[in-house]
Design an enzyme around this catalytic site. Structure first.
Site, PDB file in Angstrom:
ATOM      1  N   CYS A 151       4.128  -7.774  -0.804  1.00  0.00           N
ATOM      2  CA  CYS A 151       3.684  -7.611   0.586  1.00  0.00           C
ATOM      3  C   CYS A 151       3.874  -8.856   1.452  1.00  0.00           C
ATOM      4  O   CYS A 151       4.402  -8.742   2.562  1.00  0.00           O
ATOM      5  CB  CYS A 151       2.232  -7.161   0.658  1.00  0.00           C
ATOM      6  N   ASP A 177       8.614  -0.729  -4.074  1.00  0.00           N
ATOM      7  CA  ASP A 177       7.577  -1.081  -3.117  1.00  0.00           C
ATOM      8  C   ASP A 177       8.067  -0.857  -1.690  1.00  0.00           C
ATOM      9  O   ASP A 177       9.250  -1.006  -1.405  1.00  0.00           O
ATOM     10  CB  ASP A 177       7.252  -2.565  -3.298  1.00  0.00           C
ATOM     11  N   HIS A 201       0.838   0.090   2.479  1.00  0.00           N
ATOM     12  CA  HIS A 201       1.568  -0.277   1.261  1.00  0.00           C
ATOM     13  C   HIS A 201       1.793   1.024   0.514  1.00  0.00           C
ATOM     14  O   HIS A 201       0.887   1.825   0.412  1.00  0.00           O
ATOM     15  CB  HIS A 201       0.745  -1.160   0.328  1.00  0.00           C
ATOM     16  N   HIS A 243       6.527  -1.235   2.628  1.00  0.00           N
ATOM     17  CA  HIS A 243       5.456  -1.493   3.590  1.00  0.00           C
ATOM     18  C   HIS A 243       5.844  -0.918   4.937  1.00  0.00           C
ATOM     19  O   HIS A 243       6.963  -1.138   5.399  1.00  0.00           O
ATOM     20  CB  HIS A 243       5.187  -2.995   3.680  1.00  0.00           C
ATOM     21  N   LYS A 275      -7.232   3.847  -0.506  1.00  0.00           N
ATOM     22  CA  LYS A 275      -5.904   4.309  -0.908  1.00  0.00           C
ATOM     23  C   LYS A 275      -5.916   5.728  -1.417  1.00  0.00           C
ATOM     24  O   LYS A 275      -6.961   6.270  -1.773  1.00  0.00           O
ATOM     25  CB  LYS A 275      -5.333   3.382  -1.980  1.00  0.00           C
ATOM     26  N   GLN A 282       8.512  -2.927  -8.926  1.00  0.00           N
ATOM     27  CA  GLN A 282       7.867  -1.899  -8.114  1.00  0.00           C
ATOM     28  C   GLN A 282       8.876  -1.334  -7.138  1.00  0.00           C
ATOM     29  O   GLN A 282       9.666  -2.080  -6.578  1.00  0.00           O
ATOM     30  CB  GLN A 282       6.740  -2.517  -7.283  1.00  0.00           C
ATOM     31  N   ARG A 337       2.702 -10.437 -13.387  1.00  0.00           N
ATOM     32  CA  ARG A 337       1.242 -10.491 -13.410  1.00  0.00           C
ATOM     33  C   ARG A 337       0.779 -10.831 -14.812  1.00  0.00           C
ATOM     34  O   ARG A 337       1.324 -10.321 -15.785  1.00  0.00           O
ATOM     35  CB  ARG A 337       0.645  -9.147 -12.988  1.00  0.00           C
TER      36      ARG A 337
HETATM   37 ZN   LIG Z   1       1.924  -4.312  -0.608  1.00  0.00          ZN
END
Ligand SMILES: [Zn+2]
Ligand SMILES: [Zn+2]
Length: 662
Positions: free
Chosen positions: A340, A389, A517, A391, A471, A387, A369
């Site tokens: 992000c 991912d 996200h 945004h 979420k 991910q 992580r």
């Molecule tokens: Zn994010």
């Protein structure tokens, strides 16, 4: 409201009627006053939504519901009680064993013991036999509330229990439960007596650190399962067998999809060529899909200055899960745990106008992580993962339509893999959340309204949100009914605040955008690990690492086979020619072992007629090969690939024969 001693309590039953009882009345007596039959069937009660047993005094007014074997909520009471029965049996056979904790878990229970030698399978069999005796002896679970000094006296031989005791606050009730010879420090609840436990099985044993802390002593954990009836127990055992057959770690090795290497480090996945094909197909499919849905692709670095995570707040709320700092020229850098902040910096590289919004940035972003080595598990729990991912930056007014768009996208994505799914709305966590209650409520309401408008059913996971916003969690249901973490869509009013994000509105003034996200597969590693188990390694044709294997029966038909393979390759089919000198049966068996969807076998007759003799993996060992024209084979496979057809479900009850060789 806390009711004080000597007050009368008012209990509201499910039919709306009420009972007035004295403070400290036992639920057992209330249940008996409702009916004798119910009293015999009762296992526990639910008071104001919290389960307690029949011998824990009532100290609160509120709703009152009796739990019997028909309530799924009572299963955890049964399972935890079975853990006590296990400890009873272990202490009879091994009086020196020290006891730790014995909670109910999903589908079963465990109990931790401190012993000199790990337990063997024979020990487990002996414990299980002893448990059946404890059940037959029908000991009631007797509750006592005692003072600290008395509790310390009772557990003088059990240091782990004494440690737990020392942590209890002065105002906490200390309760002790006894079933026959066994006594435990426990809050409950339990079933009325040991005879209520019938359908159970001890499963396996594994070392476990006391309190999950690797600096503390290692205990031996015994896992078991317990159910209300025989059919449920048997169905569970069959499901376990099926899950074992599908284990992605086993299949990943057999099918040569991925590995880990101690030299690389635990929890870091090496994608082999065959596994990489699957991943690449998913990424290509998804990339096309999101481009159609108005996303733009971006790339951001893997190692990022720590300062960025100070601004984002990750160094406060997410520090435990981050890899440590790397010093470069006096500044600290970190492997990124999330994408992000990078996407935010791209947003801020220009001044943005309301006319630019929504902006949707997507990246297959690899993040790192920290996870304790003890919890790593194949591809499902790892330390580095990619991910899918994205945004979305939009105006507050655009949020509902962006959520709608995301729900469409999720649906289109999951349908392709054959996953039914459920939706959970996760709300503000009790601790560690950024932003005001008002902002959270507004966001939660917005998500709920969109779902309701679409008529999509969902459940609420109270307190399950991330620290920066509520979420939507999608849970995938796999071929054997297990739930997997799927897409998440997360609303965030907080990061835009921390980074001071702005866009210029129609009024020519700066405004704060909202950030969404979202991931679709989440972790590529976990998703592919899940797919391996979902498909039991037999991938749909579009994902299969090898789609077609062409096998000439003899040397004479070799050239003809090579021509078919070449034509398939030109048509974009992943094909292998197996013209090795091994027997036909051997070569068929190997293709079957790799779960190759199609095999084209070419003998003299096929060569003469321009046909192939086609075997399909999904049809199993006993199949009559179909003779079809080579052209037809190629066009049939092309169609199946292009429409991303799902494999026919393989019935779980009849194990497949994987080998054609005798
Ligand atoms: Zn994010
Ligand atoms: Zn207990």
């Amino acid at each position: 409201m806390i009711d004080r001693p000597h007050d009368e309590l008012t209990l509201t039953l499910p039919d709306g009627s009420t009972r007035t009882v004295a403070y400290d009345t036992l639920p057992r007596d209330v249940v008996a006053s409702i009916g004798a039959g119910l009293a015999r069937a009762a296992l526990a009660v639910e008071v104001n939504g919290a389960i307690q047993d029949l011998v824990t005094p009532l100290r609160q007014s509120g709703t009152f519901r009796v739990l019997t074997e028909r309530d799924l909520d009572a299963l955890s009471v049964l399972r935890h009680s079975t853990a006590h029965v296990l400890a009873t049996a272990v202490r009879r056979l091994r009086p020196a064993a020290k006891i730790g904790f014995g909670p109910a878990i999903e589908d079963g229970f465990y109990y931790d013991f401190e012993v000199d030698e790990p337990f063997t399978p024979d020990d487990l069999a002996a414990f299980e036999a002893e448990m059946r005796k404890v059940v037959a002896e029908k000991y009631p679970f007797v509750r006592e509330e005692v003072g600290r000094a008395e509790a310390e006296r009772r557990f003088v031989e059990d240091p782990l229990k004494l440690e737990r005791l020392s942590e209890l606050g002065d105002d906490e009730v200390i309760s002790i439960y006894t079933d026959g010879p066994f006594v435990d420090l426990c809050r409950g609840p339990h079933v009325p007596d040991t005879s209520r436990i019938k359908h159970f099985r001890l499963m396996h044993t594994a070392p476990a650190y006391w309190r999950g802390d690797e600096r503390r002593q290692q205990l031996q954990r015994i896992y078991g399962t317990a159910w209300f009836n025989k059919d449920d127990l048997e169905a569970y055992m069959r499901r376990l067998e099926e899950a074992k057959r599908r284990d992605h770690r086993l299949l990943g090795k057999e099918l040569d999809l991925f590995s880990t290497d101690q030299r690389v480090g635990p929890g870091l996945i090496l994608w082999h060529p065959r596994g990489s094909i699957i991943r690449n197909e998913i990424e290509n499919f998804e990339r096309d899909l999101i481009l159609r849905h108005g996303y733009e692709l971006v790339y951001t670095p893997h190692v990022v200055s720590e300062k960025l995570f100070e601004i984002s707040g990750h160094l406060i709320t997410f520090k435990e899960s981050m890899f440590g700092p790397i010093e470069v020229e006096g500044s600290n850098y970190r492997p990124k745990p999330m994408n992000c902040p990078g996407h935010i910096c791209i947003y801020q590289a220009h001044q943005r106008s309301y006319r630019d919004l929504p902006l949707r940035f997507a990246e297959f972003g690899t993040v790192y992580r920290y996870e304790r080595s003890g919890v790593l598990h194949g591809m499902l729990r790892v330390r580095g993962f990619t991910q899918d991912d994205a945004h979305v930056f939009c105006t507050p007014e655009q949020v509902p339509q962006e959520i709608e768009r995301l729900l469409d996208l999720v649906d289109e994505m999951l349908r392709v893999f054959g996953y039914p799914y459920t939706i959970e709305l996760s709300t503000r966590p009790e601790e560690n959340s950024l932003g005001t209650a008002e902002v959270w409520e507004r966001a939660e309401r917005m998500l709920a309204e969109v779902l309701e408008r679409r008529g999509q059913s969902y459940s609420i996971d109270a307190g399950g949100g991330a620290f920066y916003g509520p979420k939507l969690d999608f849970k995938l249901i796999d071929a054997i009914g297990r739930k997997w973490q799927g897409p998440t869509v997360q609303l965030d009013f907080n990061l835009p605040e921390r980074f001071g994000l702005e866009y210029i509105g129609a009024d020519n003034k700066p405004h704060r955008p909202v950030m969404l996200h979202r991931v679709l597969v989440g972790s590529m590693e976990r998703f592919v690990g899940g797919l391996i188990e979902h498909y039991a390694g037999a991938f749909p044709l579009w994902l299969a690492p090898e789609q077609l294997r062409v096998i000439p029966i003899t040397d004479e038909t070799r050239d003809a086979a090579a021509v078919v393979a070449e034509r398939a390759k030109e048509a974009g089919i992943r094909v292998t020619l197996d013209d090795r000198a091994q027997t036909l049966n051997y070569r068929i068996a190997e293709a079957e072992r790799l779960k190759t969807p199609y095999m084209a076998i070419i003998g003299k007759r096929e060569m003469a007629n321009g046909t192939v003799s086609l075997r399909e993996h999904r049809l199993g060992r006993e199949q009559r090969p179909q003779v079809i024209a080579a052209d037809e084979l190629i066009s049939r496979l092309r169609t199946e690939i292009e429409c991303r057809a799902l494999p026919e479900p393989v019935p779980a009850s009849e194990p497949r024969q994987e080998s054609a060789a005798d």
